[in-house]
Design an enzyme around this catalytic site. Structure first.
Site, PDB file in Angstrom:
ATOM      1  N   GLU A   1       5.655  -3.296   0.597  1.00 10.71           N
ATOM      2  CA  GLU A   1       5.566  -3.155  -0.863  1.00 10.71           C
ATOM      3  C   GLU A   1       4.838  -1.843  -1.121  1.00 10.71           C
ATOM      4  OE1 GLU A   1       6.727  -5.170  -3.282  1.00 10.71           O
ATOM      5  OE2 GLU A   1       7.483  -6.785  -2.026  1.00 10.71           O
TER       6      GLU A   1
ATOM      7  N   ALA B   1       2.670   6.167   3.782  1.00 12.02           N
ATOM      8  CA  ALA B   1       2.238   6.739   5.059  1.00 12.02           C
ATOM      9  C   ALA B   1       1.770   5.611   5.981  1.00 12.02           C
ATOM     10  CB  ALA B   1       1.122   7.751   4.831  1.00 12.02           C
ATOM     11  N   VAL B   2       0.954   4.709   5.435  1.00  7.21           N
ATOM     12  CA  VAL B   2       0.492   3.573   6.251  1.00  7.21           C
ATOM     13  C   VAL B   2       1.650   2.589   6.474  1.00  7.21           C
ATOM     14  CG1 VAL B   2      -1.155   1.660   6.388  1.00  7.21           C
ATOM     15  CG2 VAL B   2      -1.899   3.872   5.504  1.00  7.21           C
ATOM     16  N   GLY B   3       2.547   2.504   5.513  1.00  8.33           N
ATOM     17  CA  GLY B   3       3.734   1.656   5.699  1.00  8.33           C
ATOM     18  C   GLY B   3       4.484   2.018   6.969  1.00  8.33           C
TER      19      GLY B   3
ATOM     20  N   GLY C   1       0.835  -1.202   0.000  1.00  9.80           N
ATOM     21  CA  GLY C   1       0.000   0.000   0.000  1.00  9.80           C
ATOM     22  C   GLY C   1       0.861   1.239   0.000  1.00  9.80           C
TER      23      GLY C   1
ATOM     24  N   CYS D   1       0.729  -0.187  -9.152  1.00  9.07           N
ATOM     25  CA  CYS D   1       1.881   0.352  -8.419  1.00  9.07           C
ATOM     26  C   CYS D   1       3.086   0.540  -9.330  1.00  9.07           C
ATOM     27  CB  CYS D   1       2.237  -0.557  -7.257  1.00  9.07           C
ATOM     28  SG  CYS D   1       2.549  -2.250  -7.756  1.00  9.07           S
TER      29      CYS D   1
HETATM   30  P1  NAD Z   1      -5.465   0.942   0.664  1.00  5.55           P
HETATM   31  O1  NAD Z   1      -6.106   2.246   0.978  1.00  5.55           O
HETATM   32  O2  NAD Z   1      -6.297  -0.235   0.266  1.00  5.55           O
HETATM   33  O3  NAD Z   1      -4.549   0.586   1.919  1.00  5.55           O
HETATM   34  C1  NAD Z   1      -3.778  -0.581   1.978  1.00  5.55           C
HETATM   35  C2  NAD Z   1      -4.112  -1.355   3.238  1.00  5.55           C
HETATM   36  O4  NAD Z   1      -3.751  -0.589   4.383  1.00  5.55           O
HETATM   37  C3  NAD Z   1      -5.602  -1.667   3.364  1.00  5.55           C
HETATM   38  O5  NAD Z   1      -5.754  -3.017   3.724  1.00  5.55           O
HETATM   39  C4  NAD Z   1      -6.060  -0.717   4.436  1.00  5.55           C
HETATM   40  O6  NAD Z   1      -7.131  -1.238   5.202  1.00  5.55           O
HETATM   41  C5  NAD Z   1      -4.827  -0.570   5.295  1.00  5.55           C
HETATM   42  N1  NAD Z   1      -4.801   0.695   6.021  1.00  5.55           N
HETATM   43  C6  NAD Z   1      -5.208   1.903   5.559  1.00  5.55           C
HETATM   44  N2  NAD Z   1      -5.021   2.851   6.509  1.00  5.55           N
HETATM   45  C7  NAD Z   1      -4.488   2.217   7.583  1.00  5.55           C
HETATM   46  C8  NAD Z   1      -4.054   2.661   8.878  1.00  5.55           C
HETATM   47  N3  NAD Z   1      -4.128   3.936   9.253  1.00  5.55           N
HETATM   48  N4  NAD Z   1      -3.545   1.735   9.714  1.00  5.55           N
HETATM   49  C9  NAD Z   1      -3.448   0.444   9.329  1.00  5.55           C
HETATM   50  N5  NAD Z   1      -3.831  -0.015   8.132  1.00  5.55           N
HETATM   51  C10 NAD Z   1      -4.350   0.849   7.273  1.00  5.55           C
HETATM   52  O7  NAD Z   1      -4.413   1.092  -0.520  1.00  5.55           O
HETATM   53  P2  NAD Z   1      -3.473   2.297  -0.871  1.00  5.55           P
HETATM   54  O8  NAD Z   1      -2.469   2.506   0.206  1.00  5.55           O
HETATM   55  O9  NAD Z   1      -4.259   3.454  -1.382  1.00  5.55           O
HETATM   56  O10 NAD Z   1      -2.752   1.621  -2.110  1.00  5.55           O
HETATM   57  C11 NAD Z   1      -2.183   2.365  -3.103  1.00  5.55           C
HETATM   58  C12 NAD Z   1      -0.697   2.503  -2.864  1.00  5.55           C
HETATM   59  O11 NAD Z   1      -0.139   1.209  -2.778  1.00  5.55           O
HETATM   60  C13 NAD Z   1       0.008   3.178  -4.004  1.00  5.55           C
HETATM   61  O12 NAD Z   1       1.023   3.995  -3.480  1.00  5.55           O
HETATM   62  C14 NAD Z   1       0.613   2.023  -4.769  1.00  5.55           C
HETATM   63  O13 NAD Z   1       1.746   2.365  -5.519  1.00  5.55           O
HETATM   64  C15 NAD Z   1       0.954   1.089  -3.663  1.00  5.55           C
HETATM   65  N6  NAD Z   1       0.995  -0.274  -4.157  1.00  5.55           N
HETATM   66  C16 NAD Z   1       2.170  -0.935  -4.126  1.00  5.55           C
HETATM   67  C17 NAD Z   1       2.231  -2.218  -4.632  1.00  5.55           C
HETATM   68  C18 NAD Z   1       3.502  -2.986  -4.617  1.00  5.55           C
HETATM   69  O14 NAD Z   1       3.431  -4.178  -4.862  1.00  5.55           O
HETATM   70  N7  NAD Z   1       4.643  -2.391  -4.331  1.00  5.55           N
HETATM   71  C19 NAD Z   1       1.096  -2.812  -5.145  1.00  5.55           C
HETATM   72  C20 NAD Z   1      -0.091  -2.104  -5.145  1.00  5.55           C
HETATM   73  C21 NAD Z   1      -0.144  -0.835  -4.637  1.00  5.55           C
END
Ligand code: NAD
Length: 436
Positions: A212, A193-195, A190, A246
């Site tokens: 990721e 920021a959440v990472g 994802g 991504c």
């Molecule tokens: P998203 O909003 O679905 O969030 C990802 C996960 O994090 C979800 O399961 C969500 O419930 C959880 N989450 C959200 N906020 C949270 C919090 N405060 N605390 C704990 N967990 C929380 O997805 P997203 O982040 O919008 O995804 C898009 C991003 O992901 C883009 O930056 C994209 O490049 C990246 N991405 C990377 C890959 C990769 O393989 N490297 C693949 C797909 C997407």
């Protein structure tokens, strides 16, 4: 969805792991076969869910989600026995006689947190690796892809060992509660920021993480590249899943005097791929929600529109759009676009392109179109990115023998194939010296 508390779910998975039943190769292969049955028998239901969430057409849904996971699974089933074989190590003479080997053992309970953009693939491909490595697994799908999340929650416990694989659905509160538990590995896909939240939560238990993440993946188009071929391949990679990938090409750096001809070829390639009215193409996706839709349409004012620019808020349709003459400081160049908008920036030469890339965060992927080996060598030596791909954006993630992951702001750790088994295992050193 389970009604048990997060603590109960994790305790259940831990108890299953403690029985040792997930360790034998046969159990692991059995789970992978069961997942294959799920993907095959439930193909239509899954395609329907992906259509509901993201407007994905059946062909794209199969290729990038279901079929993709099946390929990953097949490759793993084919090689798992070999990957699990202990690796002999040479023993220094002073310790002889003795034998030494490196042995992969499962970690325990793995948490997989998945995003919405490939909501099936990004939940199930890590699951393949975690099961192959002999772990129990808790999957937390994305709440922003609710139909796929519900399908995952309904189907995984039905096909797989329900005491070894659990699904918890939910958004921030549910994920926050999960992150209070102790896991043996957390695999998060994802945004960064959440990472950071995930990594901070993991630190409390000293739990290793794989992150990721995303970012802006540039495409360098070198002077002398065949621009018709280049444009066609950029368009296919960029507008897949309406740009919500991504590893989608984020922006183009057109070297020398390539920009004008490239812009014309990009417009032509969009027409060739999606016709005069992309809204009518069943394989062209929609933006996941209105928040992202509004974020993307706000970027359309940057630069000059070469093609596209049309949108419909109600159906969250945004046309495949190419922007030219985009200044490097424009809003569209500040954050990952994650939608069907492609800025083209002209740079005088390769030095300028390399400097532009190196002034920014390390990308998840760097793409280049060039006929020159010297250019390839310079990009390899002078830039850093999760992946470096010449000639075919996005394709590297479907090569199961390649690691998939980022570096710096685009993530840490890697998976796919043997790299997944490595990620979800501890490699233990074993030294055995006879007593007599
Ligand atoms: P998203 O909003 O679905 O969030 C990802 C996960 O994090 C979800 O399961 C969500 O419930 C959880 N989450 C959200 N906020 C949270 C919090 N405060 N605390 C704990 N967990 C929380 O997805 P997203 O982040 O919008 O995804 C898009 C991003 O992901 C883009 O930056 C994209 O490049 C990246 N991405 C990377 C890959 C990769 O393989 N490297 C693949 C797909 C997407």
């Amino acid at each position: 969805m389970t009604t048990n508390s997060p603590a109960d779910v994790v305790a259940g998975l831990r108890a299953t792991f403690a029985t040792g039943r997930t360790r034998p190769l046969d159990w692991r292969l059995g789970q992978l076969e069961a997942l294959r049955t799920l993907l095959t028998e439930q193909r239509e239901a899954l395609q329907q869910a992906l259509h509901e969430d993201l407007g994905k057409g059946p062909a794209e849904a199969y290729r990038t989600e279901i079929g993709f996971t099946l390929n990953e699974l097949d490759h793993t089933v084919r090689h798992l026995a070999e990957w699990l074989r202990p690796r002999p190590a040479a023993v220094p003479e002073a310790f002889l006689p003795a034998e030494a080997r490196a042995v992969r053992e499962p970690l325990g309970v793995v948490l997989v947190i998945a995003p919405w953009n490939y909501p099936l693939q990004l939940a199930l491909a890590p699951l393949v690796g975690a099961l192959a490595a002999g772990n129990t697994v808790l999957v937390k799908p994305s709440e922003l892809a609710p139909a796929t999340s519900a399908a995952i929650a309904r189907l995984l416990p039905r096909y797989l060992d329900p005491q070894a694989v659990a699904v918890v659905e939910g958004a921030v509160p549910e994920t926050t509660a999960l992150l209070e538990q102790r896991f043996d590995h957390i695999f998060y896909t994802g945004n960064g920021a959440v990472g950071r939240i995930v990594m901070a939560a993991a630190a409390r238990h000293l739990t290793p993480v794989t992150l990721e993440l995303g970012g802006k993946s540039p495409v360098v188009v070198d002077s002398g590249a065949d621009l018709a071929v280049t444009a066609r391949r950029i368009v296919r990679g960029k507008f897949l899943n309406a740009g919500q990938t991504c590893v989608a090409p984020d922006y183009v750096l057109a070297v020398g005097d390539t920009a004008p001809a490239l812009e014309a070829e990009l417009a032509e390639a969009v027409r060739e791929a999606y016709g005069e009215d992309p809204a009518a193409d069943p394989e062209y996706g929609r933006i996941v929600n209105t928040r992202h839709f509004d974020r993307l349409t706000a970027l359309l004012g940057d630069g000059r529109t070469v093609t596209g620019g049309g949108f419909d808020r109600e159906s969250r349709y945004l046309a495949p759009t190419v922007l030219a003459d985009v200044p490097p400081q424009a809003p569209v160049m500040r954050a990952e676009i994650f939608g069907p908008v492609l800025p083209v920036l002209a740079v005088p030469d390769l030095d300028a392109a390399i400097a532009f890339i190196n002034e920014r965060d390390k990308p998840l992927a760097l793409y280049a179109f060039t006929e020159s080996d010297a250019t390839k060598e310079r990009l390899a030596a002078e830039t850093s990115s999760g992946a470096l791909v010449f000639g075919l954006p996005v394709s590297h993630l479907a090569v199961p023998e390649l690691p998939f992951g980022g570096v710096g702001e685009s993530g840490m750790g890697r998976y796919h194939g043997e790299y997944s088994v490595d990620t979800f295992s501890h490699t233990k050193a074993v030294l055995d010296k006879p007593l007599h």
